[in-house]
Each structure stands twice: as C-alpha cells, then as structure tokens.
Design an enzyme around this catalytic site. Structure first.
Site, mmCIF file in Angstrom:
data_model
loop_
_atom_site.group_PDB
_atom_site.id
_atom_site.type_symbol
_atom_site.label_atom_id
_atom_site.label_comp_id
_atom_site.label_asym_id
_atom_site.label_seq_id
_atom_site.Cartn_x
_atom_site.Cartn_y
_atom_site.Cartn_z
ATOM 1 N NE ARG A 247 -4.446 -1.129 0.158
ATOM 2 C CZ ARG A 247 -4.611 -2.149 -0.610
ATOM 3 N NH1 ARG A 247 -3.716 -2.446 -1.849
ATOM 4 N NH2 ARG A 247 -5.789 -2.872 -0.608
ATOM 5 C CG HIS B 255 -3.876 -0.971 -6.749
ATOM 6 N ND1 HIS B 255 -4.334 -0.171 -5.698
ATOM 7 C CD2 HIS B 255 -4.175 -2.336 -6.534
ATOM 8 C CE1 HIS B 255 -4.744 -1.123 -4.796
ATOM 9 N NE2 HIS B 255 -4.528 -2.401 -5.323
HETATM 10 P P1 NDP Z 1 -1.932 -10.527 5.700
HETATM 11 O O1 NDP Z 1 -2.942 -9.908 6.796
HETATM 12 O O2 NDP Z 1 -2.247 -12.182 5.526
HETATM 13 O O3 NDP Z 1 -0.514 -10.477 6.203
HETATM 14 C C1 NDP Z 1 0.186 -9.465 6.420
HETATM 15 C C2 NDP Z 1 1.453 -9.593 7.037
HETATM 16 O O4 NDP Z 1 2.044 -8.283 7.444
HETATM 17 C C3 NDP Z 1 1.626 -10.469 8.168
HETATM 18 O O5 NDP Z 1 2.697 -11.239 8.140
HETATM 19 C C4 NDP Z 1 1.962 -9.444 9.457
HETATM 20 O O6 NDP Z 1 2.343 -9.904 10.420
HETATM 21 C C5 NDP Z 1 2.577 -8.414 8.713
HETATM 22 N N1 NDP Z 1 2.242 -7.199 9.721
HETATM 23 C C6 NDP Z 1 1.349 -6.681 9.773
HETATM 24 N N2 NDP Z 1 1.451 -5.364 10.729
HETATM 25 C C7 NDP Z 1 2.811 -5.385 10.914
HETATM 26 C C8 NDP Z 1 3.477 -4.389 11.603
HETATM 27 N N3 NDP Z 1 3.335 -3.360 12.246
HETATM 28 N N4 NDP Z 1 4.937 -5.006 11.586
HETATM 29 C C9 NDP Z 1 5.352 -6.044 11.054
HETATM 30 N N5 NDP Z 1 4.545 -7.003 10.183
HETATM 31 C C10 NDP Z 1 3.467 -6.568 10.282
HETATM 32 O O7 NDP Z 1 -2.216 -9.843 4.452
HETATM 33 P P2 NDP Z 1 -2.020 -10.124 2.720
HETATM 34 O O8 NDP Z 1 -0.755 -11.020 2.583
HETATM 35 O O9 NDP Z 1 -3.235 -11.160 2.391
HETATM 36 O O10 NDP Z 1 -1.809 -8.873 2.125
HETATM 37 C C11 NDP Z 1 -0.938 -8.027 2.326
HETATM 38 C C12 NDP Z 1 -1.569 -6.637 1.719
HETATM 39 O O11 NDP Z 1 -1.178 -6.743 0.189
HETATM 40 C C13 NDP Z 1 -2.739 -6.112 1.777
HETATM 41 O O12 NDP Z 1 -2.979 -5.600 3.229
HETATM 42 C C14 NDP Z 1 -2.926 -5.252 0.678
HETATM 43 O O13 NDP Z 1 -2.576 -3.786 1.288
HETATM 44 C C15 NDP Z 1 -2.059 -5.819 -0.099
HETATM 45 N N6 NDP Z 1 -2.599 -6.023 -1.473
HETATM 46 C C16 NDP Z 1 -2.174 -5.598 -2.864
HETATM 47 C C17 NDP Z 1 -2.751 -5.608 -3.957
HETATM 48 C C18 NDP Z 1 -2.252 -5.108 -5.247
HETATM 49 O O14 NDP Z 1 -2.798 -5.356 -6.402
HETATM 50 N N7 NDP Z 1 -1.427 -4.377 -5.132
HETATM 51 C C19 NDP Z 1 -3.606 -6.983 -3.926
HETATM 52 C C20 NDP Z 1 -4.064 -7.709 -2.684
HETATM 53 C C21 NDP Z 1 -3.395 -7.164 -1.348
HETATM 54 P P3 NDP Z 1 1.839 -11.282 11.394
HETATM 55 O O15 NDP Z 1 2.190 -12.454 10.399
HETATM 56 O O16 NDP Z 1 2.520 -11.358 12.621
HETATM 57 O O17 NDP Z 1 0.380 -10.796 11.613
HETATM 58 C C1 OXD Z 2 -6.564 -5.780 -2.704
HETATM 59 C C2 OXD Z 2 -6.076 -5.036 -3.698
HETATM 60 O O1 OXD Z 2 -6.809 -5.382 -1.532
HETATM 61 O O2 OXD Z 2 -6.613 -5.306 -4.897
HETATM 62 O O3 OXD Z 2 -7.495 -6.754 -2.801
HETATM 63 O O4 OXD Z 2 -5.362 -4.092 -3.559
#
Ligand code: NDP
Ligand code: OXD
Length: 308
Positions: free
Chosen positions: A223, A271
């Site tokens: 993001r 995106h």
């Molecule tokens: P998840 O919720 O499965 O994973 C998030 C990860 O981030 C976890 O490992 C979590 O740690 C870690 N995390 C969260 N907060 C912190 C912090 N403060 N410090 C360190 N680590 C942290 O999310 P997804 O993997 O499903 O997705 C990740 C992001 O990808 C989404 O939130 C979205 O913003 C983005 N995205 C972008 C897309 C695009 O097309 N560009 C498409 C889809 C998603 P822990 O394992 O300990 O909980």
């Molecule tokens: C999502 C994205 O969060 O498309 O699914 O970024």
C-alpha cells in the site's frame, strides 16, 4: 434460505454472480444471492469498499461481512460496521501476486533494463546467481509468505519480516524493530507486502532507507502509505536506492503531477499487481459461509485493534 447481499460496484455483479451461485451450491448451501435484499433480512454481506453501501447500521441480522479485497484499510475505519469482518484470501489472487513479484524481482536481478538498453552492442555482463542476491519481504501473511517461498525456491536467500514471530522452512524470519533493521540491512531487493495500518505507515522512511545496502531496489505492491514518498525520492536522487517499482500510492490514481511518473528510477504500475479472481474467491466465500453456518470460526477474520 440464507440471504446474501452482494455489495460491490454494479459492474462486478456480472462477473461474480455465476461463480458465487455455483460455489455456494457446491458447498451445499441454500442461498438467495442478490444486490437488493432488505437490509434487516441479510445474513451475510459480500463487500467491496467502493460500493454504495457505507452504512451497516440497518444490517441488524448480518453474521459477517466478507471483503472481496485483501486490504481492508478502507473498511476498518467504518464505525457502523460492527459485524465480524473477513478479508479476502484467494488462491487466484495469491498466484497473481507471486507471478507479479517474481517477475519484478527477476527484472532487477537479471538487470533486464540494461539488456534492453544495450541490445545494439556486444557488452557481455553476466548476472550473478539468485543465491548471491539477498531479497527481503516485509509482511509474511497470505501474500508475503507465498512470494517469499517462491523466491526462495528460485534460489534467492530470502529474509522475511512480520509483526509476530514466525517459522517458515526456507525463509530467515525476523520480527520486531531489531528484526526490521536486520531484514533491511540484507535487502538488495525489497518487497513490501504489509497491510496499511497505523503501525505500518512510513515503514520505509529516511532512517530505514538508509539501513539498506547502497543501490538497493524496492518493489511495493502493498500500500502507498508504507513509504514516506519524500524520503524515497531523496534516496533515489542520491542513488542510495537505485530503482523502485510502485504499484500502490497514497492517492490513486496517482496524480498526473506526481514526481514518480517522470522519475527515471521509478516504474509506476496502476494497482494491478494482483486481483481477486472470481472463481477461486467465490469458493473461499462459500467455504466461510459454510463454516459460519455450521458453527465453525470464520477464516481470515480482521483483528479490528490491529487493523488487518
Ligand atoms: P495478511 O494480513 O495475510 O499479512 C499481513 C502481514 O503483515 C503479516 O505477516 C503481518 O504479521 C504483517 N504485519 C502487519 N502489521 C505489521 C507490523 N506492524 N509490523 C510487522 N509486520 C506486520 O495480508 P496479505 O498478505 O493477504 O496482504 C498484504 C497486503 O497486500 C494487503 O493488506 C494489501 O494492502 C496488499 N495487496 C495489494 C494488492 C495489489 O494488487 N497491489 C492485491 C492484494 C493485496 P503477522 O504475520 O505477525 O500477523
Ligand atoms: C486488494 C487489492 O486489497 O486489490 O485486494 O489491493
């Protein structure tokens, strides 16, 4: 009959209706899926935050809101949404992200830009092997763990960072602020797959960018707010960071006057890193409704305190 409301942009209905009906039936659920149920009768809402539905107050019987998006930062601030909220974890979306991240990591690793720029002359520069190119992935959730594992399978030494401690077979896992420092110091290529929460804003700032090896590359499909844009531009201009590939931005579409568009060391993508795929996403939604209806805990429920 379970009443499920589809609340996304109207043009998405045509894409999702058939896969959802099929997946819900296959899960053995008797569902009336519509866009226009009376709010008080709705059992579940399938939701995208850019739909017209913003006030959940009338959805008094709703057992869960099932997001079509993986990132939920636009939903968690909605104070009318008090029902359990699940984010999208979709094998199709994950596969897309693995392909996109792997492709951009390989672009940097193989210096494909150099090959394109020198294709009119014989200037052999052999790239190192993946095993000589440390990569760091910030975020080891559904997407980060899948990308980190795929990169490790290609031979890259991968360090991953998460909020809580993790063990992943082929990844060096780190957590906490000391862990971030270590993870960034390794990162010749850095992939950001953290959610947008108050705790992750500006994870990359002047101080943390300075920890990275000089000439490192950054790939952000997470993001926009994960990066302090002013600090990144300054690190690009001093060559501390050689190049950045950015798919997500604080403001989308990225405003035309934004310096990223014209910056020679930045690739902007709009995106598109990964999208929810209706066929596989419908199966995940059906599975979650089935679990809820049989008294099992919902999968992928958002922790409202943490914001993801
Ligand atoms: P998840 O919720 O499965 O994973 C998030 C990860 O981030 C976890 O490992 C979590 O740690 C870690 N995390 C969260 N907060 C912190 C912090 N403060 N410090 C360190 N680590 C942290 O999310 P997804 O993997 O499903 O997705 C990740 C992001 O990808 C989404 O939130 C979205 O913003 C983005 N995205 C972008 C897309 C695009 O097309 N560009 C498409 C889809 C998603 P822990 O394992 O300990 O909980
Ligand atoms: C999502 C994205 O969060 O498309 O699914 O970024």
């Amino acid at each position: 009959m379970i009443k499920v409301q589809f609340a996304a942009r109207p043009e998405r209905w045509g894409t999702y209706q058939a896969p959802l009906d099929a997946a819900l039936a296959e899960a053995g659920l008797q569902v009336d899926l519509r866009q226009d149920h009376p709010a008080a009768e709705v059992d579940y809402v399938i939701y995208a935050p850019n739909s017209d539905l913003q006030d959940f107050t009338p959805y008094t019987g709703c057992k869960a809101v099932l997001s079509l998006w993986a990132g939920v930062e636009k939903i968690t601030g909605n104070t009318t949404l008090t029902q359990p909220l699940c984010r999208m974890v979709d094998p199709g979306l994950t596969a897309g992200m693995v392909e996109w991240v792997t492709g951009h990591v390989l672009r940097y690793h193989l210096d494909i830009d150099r090959s394109l720029a020198t294709q009119d002359r014989w200037e052999p520069v052999v790239p190192p092997l993946a095993q000589e190119r440390p990569v760091t992935v910030l975020g080891l959730g559904a997407l980060g763990a899948a990308c980190a594992t795929a990169l490790a399978q290609l031979g890259f030494p991968v360090t991953g960072w998460s909020r809580s401690a993790k063990t992943l077979a082929t990844i060096t896992c780190a957590h906490g602020s000391d862990g971030l420092q270590h993870a960034l110091q390794q990162a010749q290529i850095l992939v950001l797959l953290l959610p947008d929460t108050p705790a992750t804003e500006n994870t990359l700032n002047a101080e943390t960018l300075a920890l990275m090896p000089r000439g490192a590359r950054i790939i952000n499909p997470g993001r926009g707010p994960l990066i302090d844009d002013t600090a990144l531009l300054s690190a690009l201009n001093t060559q501390q960071i050689a190049h950045a590939t950015l798919d997500v931005f604080r403001q989308e579409p990225l405003p035309q006057e934004h310096p990223y568009w014209a910056h020679p060391q930045v690739t902007v993508t709009p995106h598109i890193a990964a999208e929810t795929r209706p066929l596989t996403a419908a199966q995940m939604i059906a599975k979650n409704i089935q679990r809820s209806e049989t008294g099992l805990p919902l999968l992928n429920q958002v922790n409202r305190d943490l914001g993801y």
